[in-house]
Every structure is written in C-alpha cells, then in structure tokens.
Design a protein around this motif. Structure first.
Motif, PDB file in Angstrom:
ATOM      1  N   ALA A   1     -81.471   2.503  52.303  1.00 50.76           N
ATOM      2  CA  ALA A   1     -80.788   3.617  52.803  1.00 50.76           C
ATOM      3  C   ALA A   1     -79.640   2.972  53.618  1.00 50.76           C
ATOM      4  CB  ALA A   1     -81.752   4.508  53.771  1.00 50.76           C
ATOM      5  N   GLY A   2     -78.567   3.841  53.678  1.00 49.98           N
ATOM      6  CA  GLY A   2     -77.249   3.236  54.393  1.00 49.98           C
ATOM      7  C   GLY A   2     -76.919   4.052  55.516  1.00 49.98           C
ATOM      8  N   ILE A   3     -76.460   3.706  56.793  1.00 45.17           N
ATOM      9  CA  ILE A   3     -76.126   4.493  57.889  1.00 45.17           C
ATOM     10  C   ILE A   3     -74.728   3.995  58.289  1.00 45.17           C
ATOM     11  CG2 ILE A   3     -76.753   5.814  59.613  1.00 45.17           C
ATOM     12  CD1 ILE A   3     -79.752   5.551  58.836  1.00 45.17           C
ATOM     13  N   PRO A   4     -73.597   4.461  57.783  1.00 48.42           N
ATOM     14  CA  PRO A   4     -72.541   3.635  58.380  1.00 48.42           C
ATOM     15  C   PRO A   4     -72.089   4.008  59.977  1.00 48.42           C
ATOM     16  CG  PRO A   4     -71.879   5.433  57.191  1.00 48.42           C
ATOM     17  CD  PRO A   4     -73.379   5.495  57.135  1.00 48.42           C
ATOM     18  N   THR A   5     -71.648   3.144  60.787  1.00 48.22           N
ATOM     19  CA  THR A   5     -71.206   3.035  61.988  1.00 48.22           C
ATOM     20  C   THR A   5     -69.755   2.782  62.314  1.00 48.22           C
ATOM     21  OG1 THR A   5     -71.863   0.822  62.715  1.00 48.22           O
ATOM     22  CG2 THR A   5     -73.496   2.327  62.918  1.00 48.22           C
ATOM     23  N   LEU A   6     -68.992   2.522  61.231  1.00 51.53           N
ATOM     24  CA  LEU A   6     -67.775   2.516  60.981  1.00 51.53           C
ATOM     25  C   LEU A   6     -67.272   3.241  59.631  1.00 51.53           C
ATOM     26  CD1 LEU A   6     -66.823  -1.271  61.836  1.00 51.53           C
ATOM     27  CD2 LEU A   6     -66.120   0.614  63.163  1.00 51.53           C
ATOM     28  N   SER A   7     -66.097   3.673  59.575  1.00 50.18           N
ATOM     29  CA  SER A   7     -65.531   4.654  58.488  1.00 50.18           C
ATOM     30  C   SER A   7     -64.647   3.991  57.712  1.00 50.18           C
ATOM     31  CB  SER A   7     -65.493   6.186  59.020  1.00 50.18           C
ATOM     32  OG  SER A   7     -66.497   6.702  59.457  1.00 50.18           O
ATOM     33  N   GLY A   8     -64.689   3.867  56.440  1.00 44.68           N
ATOM     34  CA  GLY A   8     -63.668   3.439  55.886  1.00 44.68           C
ATOM     35  C   GLY A   8     -63.800   2.608  54.518  1.00 44.68           C
ATOM     36  N   THR A   9     -64.702   1.647  54.648  1.00 40.31           N
ATOM     37  CA  THR A   9     -65.005   0.785  53.406  1.00 40.31           C
ATOM     38  C   THR A   9     -65.570   1.453  52.240  1.00 40.31           C
ATOM     39  OG1 THR A   9     -67.170   0.573  53.825  1.00 40.31           O
ATOM     40  CG2 THR A   9     -65.537  -1.164  54.962  1.00 40.31           C
ATOM     41  N   GLY A  10     -66.152   2.588  52.339  1.00 36.91           N
ATOM     42  CA  GLY A  10     -66.674   3.338  51.150  1.00 36.91           C
ATOM     43  C   GLY A  10     -68.133   2.358  50.714  1.00 36.91           C
ATOM     44  N   ALA A  11     -68.516   1.481  51.310  1.00 33.77           N
ATOM     45  CA  ALA A  11     -69.608   0.794  50.952  1.00 33.77           C
ATOM     46  C   ALA A  11     -70.855   1.685  50.962  1.00 33.77           C
ATOM     47  CB  ALA A  11     -69.771  -0.390  51.862  1.00 33.77           C
ATOM     48  N   GLU A  12     -70.763   2.729  51.845  1.00 36.15           N
ATOM     49  CA  GLU A  12     -71.969   3.531  51.766  1.00 36.15           C
ATOM     50  C   GLU A  12     -72.184   4.412  50.202  1.00 36.15           C
ATOM     51  OE1 GLU A  12     -69.393   3.881  53.528  1.00 36.15           O
ATOM     52  OE2 GLU A  12     -68.505   5.927  53.724  1.00 36.15           O
ATOM     53  N   VAL A  13     -71.106   4.442  49.584  1.00 36.87           N
ATOM     54  CA  VAL A  13     -71.137   4.970  48.017  1.00 36.87           C
ATOM     55  C   VAL A  13     -70.877   4.220  47.103  1.00 36.87           C
ATOM     56  CG1 VAL A  13     -70.845   7.656  48.905  1.00 36.87           C
ATOM     57  CG2 VAL A  13     -68.723   5.896  48.304  1.00 36.87           C
ATOM     58  N   SER A  14     -70.597   2.892  47.094  1.00 35.58           N
ATOM     59  CA  SER A  14     -70.166   2.009  46.141  1.00 35.58           C
ATOM     60  C   SER A  14     -71.290   1.329  45.387  1.00 35.58           C
ATOM     61  CB  SER A  14     -69.396   1.067  46.755  1.00 35.58           C
ATOM     62  OG  SER A  14     -69.758   0.167  47.141  1.00 35.58           O
ATOM     63  N   ARG A  15     -71.103   1.032  43.875  1.00 45.16           N
ATOM     64  CA  ARG A  15     -72.137   0.119  43.242  1.00 45.16           C
ATOM     65  C   ARG A  15     -72.084  -1.087  43.492  1.00 45.16           C
ATOM     66  NH1 ARG A  15     -71.126  -1.250  37.931  1.00 45.16           N
ATOM     67  NH2 ARG A  15     -73.055  -0.398  36.909  1.00 45.16           N
ATOM     68  N   THR A  16     -71.511  -1.564  44.385  1.00 49.33           N
ATOM     69  CA  THR A  16     -71.113  -2.927  44.597  1.00 49.33           C
ATOM     70  C   THR A  16     -71.560  -3.474  46.077  1.00 49.33           C
ATOM     71  OG1 THR A  16     -69.804  -4.934  44.253  1.00 49.33           O
ATOM     72  CG2 THR A  16     -68.783  -2.985  45.424  1.00 49.33           C
ATOM     73  N   THR A  17     -71.909  -4.671  46.274  1.00 48.81           N
ATOM     74  CA  THR A  17     -72.005  -5.357  47.558  1.00 48.81           C
ATOM     75  C   THR A  17     -71.143  -6.561  47.491  1.00 48.81           C
ATOM     76  OG1 THR A  17     -73.564  -6.395  48.840  1.00 48.81           O
ATOM     77  CG2 THR A  17     -74.431  -5.903  46.838  1.00 48.81           C
ATOM     78  N   VAL A  18     -70.303  -6.737  48.466  1.00 54.36           N
ATOM     79  CA  VAL A  18     -69.288  -7.763  48.246  1.00 54.36           C
ATOM     80  C   VAL A  18     -69.783  -9.056  48.909  1.00 54.36           C
ATOM     81  CG1 VAL A  18     -66.892  -8.555  48.631  1.00 54.36           C
ATOM     82  CG2 VAL A  18     -67.288  -6.265  48.221  1.00 54.36           C
ATOM     83  N   LEU A  19     -70.028 -10.071  48.431  1.00 56.54           N
ATOM     84  CA  LEU A  19     -70.448 -11.445  48.783  1.00 56.54           C
ATOM     85  C   LEU A  19     -69.742 -12.611  48.534  1.00 56.54           C
ATOM     86  CD1 LEU A  19     -74.311 -10.871  47.797  1.00 56.54           C
ATOM     87  CD2 LEU A  19     -73.351 -10.271  49.818  1.00 56.54           C
ATOM     88  N   THR A  20     -69.626 -13.362  49.629  1.00 59.49           N
ATOM     89  CA  THR A  20     -69.079 -14.895  49.295  1.00 59.49           C
ATOM     90  C   THR A  20     -69.942 -15.560  48.853  1.00 59.49           C
ATOM     91  OG1 THR A  20     -67.445 -14.165  50.917  1.00 59.49           O
ATOM     92  CG2 THR A  20     -67.598 -16.440  50.461  1.00 59.49           C
ATOM     93  N   GLY A  21     -70.046 -16.313  47.635  1.00 62.11           N
ATOM     94  CA  GLY A  21     -71.077 -17.377  47.354  1.00 62.11           C
ATOM     95  C   GLY A  21     -70.246 -18.735  47.207  1.00 62.11           C
ATOM     96  N   PRO A  22     -71.033 -19.411  46.514  1.00 60.93           N
ATOM     97  CA  PRO A  22     -70.615 -21.100  46.529  1.00 60.93           C
ATOM     98  C   PRO A  22     -69.322 -20.807  45.605  1.00 60.93           C
ATOM     99  CG  PRO A  22     -72.764 -20.785  45.123  1.00 60.93           C
ATOM    100  CD  PRO A  22     -72.292 -19.420  45.580  1.00 60.93           C
TER     101      PRO A  22
END
Ligand SMILES: NC(=O)c1ccc[n+]([C@@H]2O[C@H](COP(=O)([O-])OP(=O)(O)OC[C@H]3O[C@@H](n4cnc5c(N)ncnc54)[C@H](O)[C@@H]3O)[C@@H](O)[C@H]2O)c1
Ligand SMILES: [Fe+2]
Length: 356
Positions: free
Chosen positions: A133-154
């Motif tokens: 479950a996701g509960i935003p405390t800042l508004s704007g990214t749309g991460a609450e609805v998107s089908r991605t999770t942005v990660l920095t990898g090697p």
C-alpha cells in the motif's frame, strides 16, 4: 493499475481497517516510513508515527531517503525482512516518491530471486510481490499510481516497470502533506506540472493521457497560479493533480525535461524534482508555453531554482550525462518524434547541459 483507492482528509485513520483483511497469521505488516517522520531526523518525532496501526509483530522501518532509492538499499531492506520474518503480510510505504518507490521495490523483492538490479527494465519481474500500500506525504511524482519504481543501480538509473509494480491500495490523505516546506512542495509539485506539459505536447498523446493530463494541469494552475496563499484546498488539489498526472503518463511518456534531468541525477545525484525544475528553466525551445508559465510560477511562488550545476564538469562527465540522457529513447521520441536523433544531437544536448 492500483487495485483500491481511498481519498479524503483524515482517510489515514482508516488504515487499520483497510489492511486488516491482508494480515496473514503471524506475519507482520511492515510500515516503511519516510525518515522525515522519525525522531532521529526531526527532533521529537512526528505525531504521524503514533498513528500507525501497529499490531503484534508489526515493524516500523524509517526509510533513509537522503539519496534517491538505490538497488543496493532495496536488496538490503528485503534481505533483512526475509532473515527476520521469512515473509511478511505486506509493506506499507508512507512518504514522498522515494519512500513509495522503495516500498514497491521491497514488496517485489520479497518474492523475486536475485537483486532488484536484475529487474531494472520493462516487464522483467515475474512474480507478484507481497501486498503493498502507498500513502503519499508529498504530492507530485505520481509514484502512487505508476507501474514503475525508479532505482539507481550499478549501471543505470531505471525503474522496475511491470504489471506487478503498482500498489494494491493507495490512501490519499491531503492532511499528510500539510506543512511540507514551500521549496520541497514546489519542486515535487512541478514534477506533476512537467509530467502534464511533456505528456500533452508529446507525440504519444492519446485521449486517455489527454483526459487526465488536462485535468492535472488545471489543478496545478489553480494551486501555483490562481491562489495567493497556500491553504488546505491547495493540498487537496495538488494530491489529485499528482494522481491524474501519473495516470496521464501511464499511457504516454515524459519528455525532454525528464530525459535531461536523468543525466544530472545519474552523475551528480541531483534529486528528481529540483533537477526537473533546473532543466525546465531552460526549455523555451522545446516547450515555449510550458517553460514561460513555469518561470511565472517560480517567480510568483518565490522559489529559488539553483543554476550553474554543470560549471566545471570534465569532458568525461559531460559524456556520461549525455550517454544516460540519449539512452532514454522513448522519452525523446515522445518529445520530438521519430526523427528525434536528427534534432537532438550530442552537441545540442551538450549545449543544453552547459546552460544548467
Ligand atoms: N515511480 C514513479 O513513477 C516516480 C515518478 C516520479 C518520481 N519518482 C521518484 O520519486 C522521488 C522523488 O520524490 P519526491 O519529490 O516526493 O521527494 P522524496 O520522496 O525524495 O522526498 C524529498 C524530501 O522531502 C521529505 N519529506 C517527505 N514528506 C514530507 C513532508 N510531508 N513534509 C516535509 N518533508 C517531507 C523527505 O524526507 C525528503 O527529505 C525520486 O526518487 C524519483 O525518482 C518516481
Ligand atoms: Fe517525474
């Protein structure tokens, strides 16, 4: 898409009821909470922590979001939970885009082998994660609805884009965004504004994206242009703008500001919201109306946009940023069309980076 959505002031109070059916015998719910709400980070802690519906062996983990999420951090969190509990009933991510992305990724890594870096890309995730479950405390990214999770990898900064990535449930309670510092609120809010401009002027545009993008844009204008003072209504509106802006890019793409800002963030660790703002400040050529309106919002809201971030970078560093940015092919194609490579040459991109 997200399975269940609840919206409203005070809806956070229903969290206990909402997650009750998801509890599995003996397995904890894990509350992954933005470190902003921890005592260690903000003195005496924030009352939100005392409102978590903690039961039995549930666990609260404060997410360190000093840096945007890395695959190594996701792997560490998932491994620690596996070592301690075997498995868990679910992960509840409470915070800004970084914490929500971490929660999505940790949920997936509870049920998928290997490292989260193995799944950076499109549709590489094969198993659903644990309940999330996701509960935003800042508004704007749309991460609450998107089908991605942005990660920095090697080797790259790229999301785990998959049908298993969206939250099962989101709780949109605008009360939780009250009192965010004006600068942070603006940077994250502009992420949404920029999503709208990039989606609505893009070549991938369709009625689905347009319907949500137009509404999100109106809400952003209400908040950052029509209002003279921040109030509850602004928090209500910006939370829905974020949701609609996220829905808009779900069926289209972002564009130039994101492609350029990804390069900054990969090389310099520049945060998403502020990086997008630095780039949007220089994009008159690509988004004449959007960039002009953006500048007006900066002025009206008395916001500082840092400049000179690329001063003194080496040739090699410019090359790294250009490589990362040029690699975001769908973003460029959305922004500039099929022949984008003829328009956005490495030289042109270099000149743009120099302006930042
Ligand atoms: N998954 C997606 O679709 C998607 C889309 C856009 C951005 N993102 C990601 O989201 C992240 C950016 O998210 P963000 O802009 O929400 O910022 P953030 O989550 O990085 O948080 C920024 C800062 O604000 C603090 N904070 C959080 N809530 C607060 C509150 N209520 N009051 C005061 N401070 C608070 C945090 O502790 C942090 O210091 C990036 O990692 C980016 O990659 C993801
Ligand atoms: Fe964004």
């Amino acid at each position: 898409m997200v399975g269940y959505v609840i919206y409203g002031r005070g809806s956070f109070n229903q969290l206990d009821e909402i997650i009750a059916p998801q509890r599995k015998d003996g397995r904890p719910m894990v509350f992954l909470v933005d470190h902003f709400f921890s005592a260690a980070y903000s003195g005496d802690g924030k009352p939100l922590v005392n409102r978590m519906p903690v039961r039995g062996n549930d666990k609260i983990i404060f997410a360190d979001v000093t840096f945007e999420p890395k695959t190594t951090y996701v792997d560490k969190l998932a491994q620690e939970l596996k070592d301690e509990f075997g498995t868990v009933s679910g992960i509840i991510g409470i915070g800004g885009g970084s914490t929500m992305d971490l929660a999505k990724a940790v949920s997936l890594m509870m049920n998928n082998p290997g490292s989260s870096a193995d799944y950076q890309g499109w549709d590489l995730v094969k198993q659903p994660g644990v309940y999330k479950a996701g509960i935003p405390t800042l508004s704007g990214t749309g991460a609450e609805v998107s089908r991605t999770t942005v990660l920095t990898g090697p080797t790259k900064k790229l999301g785990m884009n998959s049908d298993f990535t969206p939250f099962d449930q989101i709780v949109l309670d605008p009360e939780l965004t009250a009192n965010a510092p004006a600068n942070q609120r603006f940077y994250t809010g502009m992420d949404c504004y920029i999503h709208c401009i990039e989606s609505l002027t893009g070549t991938y545009l369709n009625e689905f994206s347009k319907s949500y993008g137009e509404k999100a844009l109106l809400l952003c204008r209400d908040v950052f242009i029509n209002k003279d003072r921040w109030d509850d209504d602004c928090d209500d509106k910006l939370m829905m703008a974020s949701y609609a802006g996220g829905m808009s890019i779900a069926y289209s793409q972002v564009g130039v500001a994101h492609a350029v800002s990804y390069g900054l963030s990969y090389l310099l660790g520049t945060k998403h919201g502020i990086g997008n703002c630095m780039v949007m400040n220089q994009l008159e050529e690509y988004y004449p109306e959007g960039a002009a309106e953006f500048k007006w919002m900066v002025e009206k809201n008395n916001i500082e946009i840092p400049a000179g971030i690329c001063n003194g970078l080496s040739e090699e560093q410019f090359d790294t940023m250009i490589n990362v940015s040029i690699g975001m092919k769908p973003l460029w194609e959305n922004a500039l069309g099929k022949d984008w490579e003829k328009i956005m040459t490495r030289e042109k991109l270099r000149a743009l980076y120099e302006k930042l």
